[in-house]
Design a protein around this motif. Structure first.
Motif, PDB file in Angstrom:
ATOM      1  N   GLY A 409       0.778  -1.226   0.000  1.00 20.10           N
ATOM      2  CA  GLY A 409       0.000   0.000   0.000  1.00 20.10           C
ATOM      3  C   GLY A 409       0.808   1.274   0.000  1.00 20.10           C
ATOM      4  N   GLN A 410       2.111   1.174   0.196  1.00 21.37           N
ATOM      5  CA  GLN A 410       2.979   2.343   0.296  1.00 21.37           C
ATOM      6  C   GLN A 410       3.629   2.630  -1.055  1.00 21.37           C
ATOM      7  OE1 GLN A 410       6.043   3.994   3.618  1.00 21.37           O
ATOM      8  NE2 GLN A 410       6.358   1.897   2.967  1.00 21.37           N
ATOM      9  N   THR A 411       3.566   3.880  -1.507  1.00 25.34           N
ATOM     10  CA  THR A 411       4.109   4.283  -2.796  1.00 25.34           C
ATOM     11  C   THR A 411       5.589   4.614  -2.663  1.00 25.34           C
ATOM     12  OG1 THR A 411       1.968   5.138  -3.524  1.00 25.34           O
ATOM     13  CG2 THR A 411       3.920   5.926  -4.687  1.00 25.34           C
ATOM     14  N   ILE A 412       6.408   3.862  -3.423  1.00 26.97           N
ATOM     15  CA  ILE A 412       7.850   4.040  -3.436  1.00 26.97           C
ATOM     16  C   ILE A 412       8.264   4.514  -4.827  1.00 26.97           C
ATOM     17  CG2 ILE A 412      10.089   2.909  -3.118  1.00 26.97           C
ATOM     18  CD1 ILE A 412       8.408   3.092  -0.562  1.00 26.97           C
ATOM     19  N   LEU A 413       9.220   5.420  -4.890  1.00 23.44           N
ATOM     20  CA  LEU A 413       9.699   5.969  -6.153  1.00 23.44           C
ATOM     21  C   LEU A 413      11.211   5.814  -6.238  1.00 23.44           C
ATOM     22  CD1 LEU A 413       9.471   7.722  -8.743  1.00 23.44           C
ATOM     23  CD2 LEU A 413       9.569   9.739  -7.255  1.00 23.44           C
ATOM     24  N   TYR A 414      11.680   5.253  -7.369  1.00 22.11           N
ATOM     25  CA  TYR A 414      13.112   5.188  -7.658  1.00 22.11           C
ATOM     26  C   TYR A 414      13.418   6.149  -8.799  1.00 22.11           C
ATOM     27  CZ  TYR A 414      12.900   0.879  -4.933  1.00 22.11           C
ATOM     28  OH  TYR A 414      12.689  -0.038  -3.927  1.00 22.11           O
ATOM     29  N   THR A 415      14.365   7.037  -8.583  1.00 16.49           N
ATOM     30  CA  THR A 415      14.803   7.967  -9.619  1.00 16.49           C
ATOM     31  C   THR A 415      16.148   8.552  -9.212  1.00 16.49           C
ATOM     32  OG1 THR A 415      14.092   9.801 -11.033  1.00 16.49           O
ATOM     33  CG2 THR A 415      13.716  10.056  -8.678  1.00 16.49           C
ATOM     34  N   SER A 416      16.743   9.322 -10.113  1.00 20.87           N
ATOM     35  CA  SER A 416      18.012   9.982  -9.802  1.00 20.87           C
ATOM     36  C   SER A 416      17.756  11.452  -9.512  1.00 20.87           C
ATOM     37  CB  SER A 416      18.991   9.852 -10.971  1.00 20.87           C
ATOM     38  OG  SER A 416      20.198  10.529 -10.686  1.00 20.87           O
ATOM     39  N   LEU A 417      18.250  11.912  -8.384  1.00 19.63           N
ATOM     40  CA  LEU A 417      18.112  13.320  -8.019  1.00 19.63           C
ATOM     41  C   LEU A 417      19.334  14.134  -8.404  1.00 19.63           C
ATOM     42  CD1 LEU A 417      16.579  12.922  -4.453  1.00 19.63           C
ATOM     43  CD2 LEU A 417      15.379  13.267  -6.617  1.00 19.63           C
ATOM     44  N   ASP A 418      20.475  13.450  -8.649  1.00 13.48           N
ATOM     45  CA  ASP A 418      21.724  14.172  -8.861  1.00 13.48           C
ATOM     46  C   ASP A 418      22.429  13.827 -10.164  1.00 13.48           C
ATOM     47  OD1 ASP A 418      22.631  11.618  -8.363  1.00 13.48           O
ATOM     48  OD2 ASP A 418      23.610  12.096  -6.455  1.00 13.48           O
ATOM     49  N   GLY A 419      21.876  12.911 -10.956  1.00 16.88           N
ATOM     50  CA  GLY A 419      22.520  12.539 -12.199  1.00 16.88           C
ATOM     51  C   GLY A 419      23.699  11.615 -12.024  1.00 16.88           C
ATOM     52  N   ALA A 420      23.842  11.007 -10.853  1.00 11.82           N
ATOM     53  CA  ALA A 420      24.968  10.116 -10.603  1.00 11.82           C
ATOM     54  C   ALA A 420      24.541   8.793  -9.989  1.00 11.82           C
ATOM     55  CB  ALA A 420      25.984  10.804  -9.690  1.00 11.82           C
ATOM     56  N   VAL A 421      23.562   8.801  -9.086  1.00  9.83           N
ATOM     57  CA  VAL A 421      23.096   7.567  -8.455  1.00  9.83           C
ATOM     58  C   VAL A 421      21.570   7.537  -8.497  1.00  9.83           C
ATOM     59  CG1 VAL A 421      25.094   7.399  -6.925  1.00  9.83           C
ATOM     60  CG2 VAL A 421      23.045   8.600  -6.133  1.00  9.83           C
ATOM     61  N   ARG A 422      21.016   6.341  -8.340  1.00 12.41           N
ATOM     62  CA  ARG A 422      19.557   6.175  -8.310  1.00 12.41           C
ATOM     63  C   ARG A 422      19.123   5.950  -6.876  1.00 12.41           C
ATOM     64  NH1 ARG A 422      16.241   6.206 -12.379  1.00 12.41           N
ATOM     65  NH2 ARG A 422      14.254   5.093 -12.469  1.00 12.41           N
ATOM     66  N   SER A 423      18.163   6.736  -6.431  1.00 10.53           N
ATOM     67  CA  SER A 423      17.761   6.769  -5.034  1.00 10.53           C
ATOM     68  C   SER A 423      16.358   6.208  -4.844  1.00 10.53           C
ATOM     69  CB  SER A 423      17.806   8.209  -4.510  1.00 10.53           C
ATOM     70  OG  SER A 423      19.095   8.770  -4.643  1.00 10.53           O
ATOM     71  N   ARG A 424      16.045   5.921  -3.585  1.00 11.88           N
ATOM     72  CA  ARG A 424      14.703   5.477  -3.198  1.00 11.88           C
ATOM     73  C   ARG A 424      14.026   6.594  -2.418  1.00 11.88           C
ATOM     74  NH1 ARG A 424      12.057   0.272  -0.526  1.00 11.88           N
ATOM     75  NH2 ARG A 424      10.844   1.224   1.149  1.00 11.88           N
ATOM     76  N   LEU A 425      12.809   6.962  -2.846  1.00 11.12           N
ATOM     77  CA  LEU A 425      12.010   7.961  -2.163  1.00 11.12           C
ATOM     78  C   LEU A 425      10.694   7.326  -1.736  1.00 11.12           C
ATOM     79  CD1 LEU A 425      13.647   9.443  -4.681  1.00 11.12           C
ATOM     80  CD2 LEU A 425      12.470  11.438  -3.806  1.00 11.12           C
ATOM     81  N   ARG A 426      10.135   7.833  -0.661  1.00 13.33           N
ATOM     82  CA  ARG A 426       8.874   7.311  -0.125  1.00 13.33           C
ATOM     83  C   ARG A 426       7.858   8.440  -0.050  1.00 13.33           C
ATOM     84  NH1 ARG A 426       7.674   6.755   5.447  1.00 13.33           N
ATOM     85  NH2 ARG A 426       9.867   7.205   5.857  1.00 13.33           N
ATOM     86  N   LEU A 427       6.616   8.156  -0.435  1.00  9.81           N
ATOM     87  CA  LEU A 427       5.554   9.160  -0.351  1.00  9.81           C
ATOM     88  C   LEU A 427       4.987   9.151   1.056  1.00  9.81           C
ATOM     89  CD1 LEU A 427       3.935  11.226  -1.995  1.00  9.81           C
ATOM     90  CD2 LEU A 427       2.288   9.418  -2.503  1.00  9.81           C
ATOM     91  N   VAL A 428       5.051  10.304   1.734  1.00 13.25           N
ATOM     92  CA  VAL A 428       4.603  10.412   3.118  1.00 13.25           C
ATOM     93  C   VAL A 428       3.644  11.583   3.264  1.00 13.25           C
ATOM     94  CG1 VAL A 428       6.775   9.434   3.967  1.00 13.25           C
ATOM     95  CG2 VAL A 428       6.522  11.931   3.808  1.00 13.25           C
ATOM     96  N   TRP A 429       2.860  11.563   4.331  1.00 12.86           N
ATOM     97  CA  TRP A 429       2.000  12.701   4.639  1.00 12.86           C
ATOM     98  C   TRP A 429       2.848  13.897   5.017  1.00 12.86           C
ATOM     99  CZ3 TRP A 429      -2.790  12.254   3.141  1.00 12.86           C
ATOM    100  CH2 TRP A 429      -3.426  10.996   3.179  1.00 12.86           C
ATOM    101  N   LYS A 430       2.442  15.067   4.561  1.00 15.34           N
ATOM    102  CA  LYS A 430       3.135  16.291   4.952  1.00 15.34           C
ATOM    103  C   LYS A 430       2.860  16.593   6.417  1.00 15.34           C
ATOM    104  CE  LYS A 430       3.796  19.176   0.867  1.00 15.34           C
ATOM    105  NZ  LYS A 430       3.414  20.457   0.223  1.00 15.34           N
TER     106      LYS A 430
END
Length: 433
Positions: A409-430
């Motif tokens: 049920g948790q939305t996870i996003l993989y992408t590159s924020l810096d153009g060098a490595v691929r990171s894991r981000l998690r969608l959380v409540w503000k």
């Protein structure tokens, strides 16, 4: 000499990203770039110190096959969804700086044994990848699998990684087997088989599999490619317009980094770039049981278009964010949120503004968000008013090929924020201000 120049331009346009994206593999920086997500928040960084086991196998076909799991809908157990992000109530927070996935792409699915499998392209140059005849794979490479044994925090590949698709004969041949360019794969599981689409020289190609390892023969989607009008005509949506810093040579585009989605009614959708300057998100479909049947354009084609112009010619920073998707729109990642009358489809996509003055290739990339206005894919779409998300222009070449996966049920996003490595981000409540 003229023919050599035209061929060089031809190859670069087939990659859809200009000659500048085919350079050397970047060296990871020694520190995290200070590009927080969202831009007004401080990321929470979890550094992982455990060691992930690395399987050593001669071929992915020798790996025991876990069962696929139909993803749980996003938002279960009280987690936020992309609808909450759209409404301003949720944000992506950085969890892991470097996951082991290549910087440029991935598309991940969940397995019943707890593993996460991520499909992407790799080459001898990037990961010592070999084809199923045992030969090194030329850059940009073929489709391989990276696996996670810790719930998606880190990924590793077989040693060496082996191309997923078997060649008709040995040695493998580029045109026949697509082995040298199986780029930007997207995957989806329909409950019985896994569907996969990738780009080969601008042409989008679909395959299917019952186990994620053994694949059907390739089927080209809707004559996708890049071409000139002497070959065939194209509708206005597929026309290539003028760009202030890109030579005008090809005249029509329908292809490039694709996306895939299967709706509840059994319609299999393929998304691809159509046109350039401005670019649009093309939509094609066929019924799921129509193996061997061609895809036809959706009634709403394209679903949406990019910025109408390049914007200020001499600027490439945050002030040009609104023009981030002028040149090309592609690499769709689609997720359904909600049911019934409340259902909407959300799409992350890559927007390319193109090069700036004096740049050798594309240098400006952003991650865009769009959603359907109704509960139908084939209909009107709208773009998120705060695009691009996560990182301002000029962005980086790995940012736009985003990878969404839902874990319990948790939305996870993989992408590159810096153009060098691929990171894991998690969608959380503000958190409250």
């Amino acid at each position: 000499m003229g023919s050599v120049v035209r061929w060089g331009i031809f190859c670069c346009w087939f990659l859809l990203v200009g000659c500048g994206r085919g350079g050397a593999v970047p060296t990871p920086p020694t520190r995290l770039y200070p590009t927080a997500v969202p831009r007004t928040s401080t990321p929470q960084v979890i550094q992982t110190n455990f060691v992930t086991p690395t399987p050593t196998v001669a071929s992915p076909l020798s790996t025991p096959t876990p069962y696929w799991v139909t993803p749980m809908p996003p938002g279960q157990y009280g987690y936020p969804t992309l609808a909450d992000f759209w409404a301003g109530g949720a944000e992506f927070v950085l969890e892991v700086v470097e996951t082991g996935l290549p910087m440029g792409e991935s598309d991940t699915v969940v397995m019943s044994n707890g593993e996460l499998w991520s499909y992407l392209h790799a080459s001898d140059r990037s990961a010592r990848a070999i084809d199923q005849c045992g030969d090194p794979v030329e850059f940009p490479g073929c489709t391989v699998i990276y696996r996670s044994y810790d719930g998606g925090y880190t990924f590793v590949h077989d040693n060496p990684p082996v191309c997923q698709f078997a060649c008709e004969a040995c040695p493998c041949e580029a045109e026949r087997d697509h082995v040298t360019q199986q780029q930007y794969p997207r995957v989806m599981f329909d409950g019985e088989q896994i569907l996969l689409v990738y780009e080969y020289l601008g042409r989008d190609t679909v395959r299917d599999s019952l186990d994620g390892l053994n694949w059907s023969k390739p089927e080209r989607v809707a004559h996708s490619t890049i071409w000139q009008l002497w070959w065939r005509d194209c509708p206005e949506a597929e026309r290539i317009g003028n760009h202030p810093f890109v030579p005008y040579f090809y005249e029509c585009l329908a292809g490039g980094p694709p996306g895939i989605y299967l709706d509840d009614a059994g319609r299999q959708y393929i998304f691809m770039a159509v046109g350039q300057n401005p670019g649009g998100m093309g939509c094609y479909w066929r019924w799921q049981g129509e193996s061997g049947g061609d895809f036809r354009a959706c009634e709403t084609h394209p679903l949406f278009v990019g910025a109408g112009n390049y914007g200020p010619l001499e600027e490439k920073g945050v002030g040009t964010n609104e023009y981030f998707d002028f040149r090309t729109i592609s690499a769709a990642e689609v997720q359904k949120v909600g049911e019934g009358a409340e259902a909407r489809y959300y799409m992350l996509y890559e927007g390319i503004r193109g090069p700036g003055p004096g740049d050798p290739g594309d240098t400006q990339f952003g991650l865009g968000l769009a959603r359907s206005v109704t509960g139908e894919i084939d209909g009107v779409w709208e773009k998120y008013e705060a695009n691009p998300i996560l990182v301002d222009l000029p962005g980086n070449i790995g940012l736009g090929h985003a990878d969404l996966v839902v874990v319990a049920g948790q939305t996870i996003l993989y992408t590159s924020l810096d153009g060098a490595v691929r990171s894991r981000l998690r969608l959380v409540w503000k958190r409250g201000e």
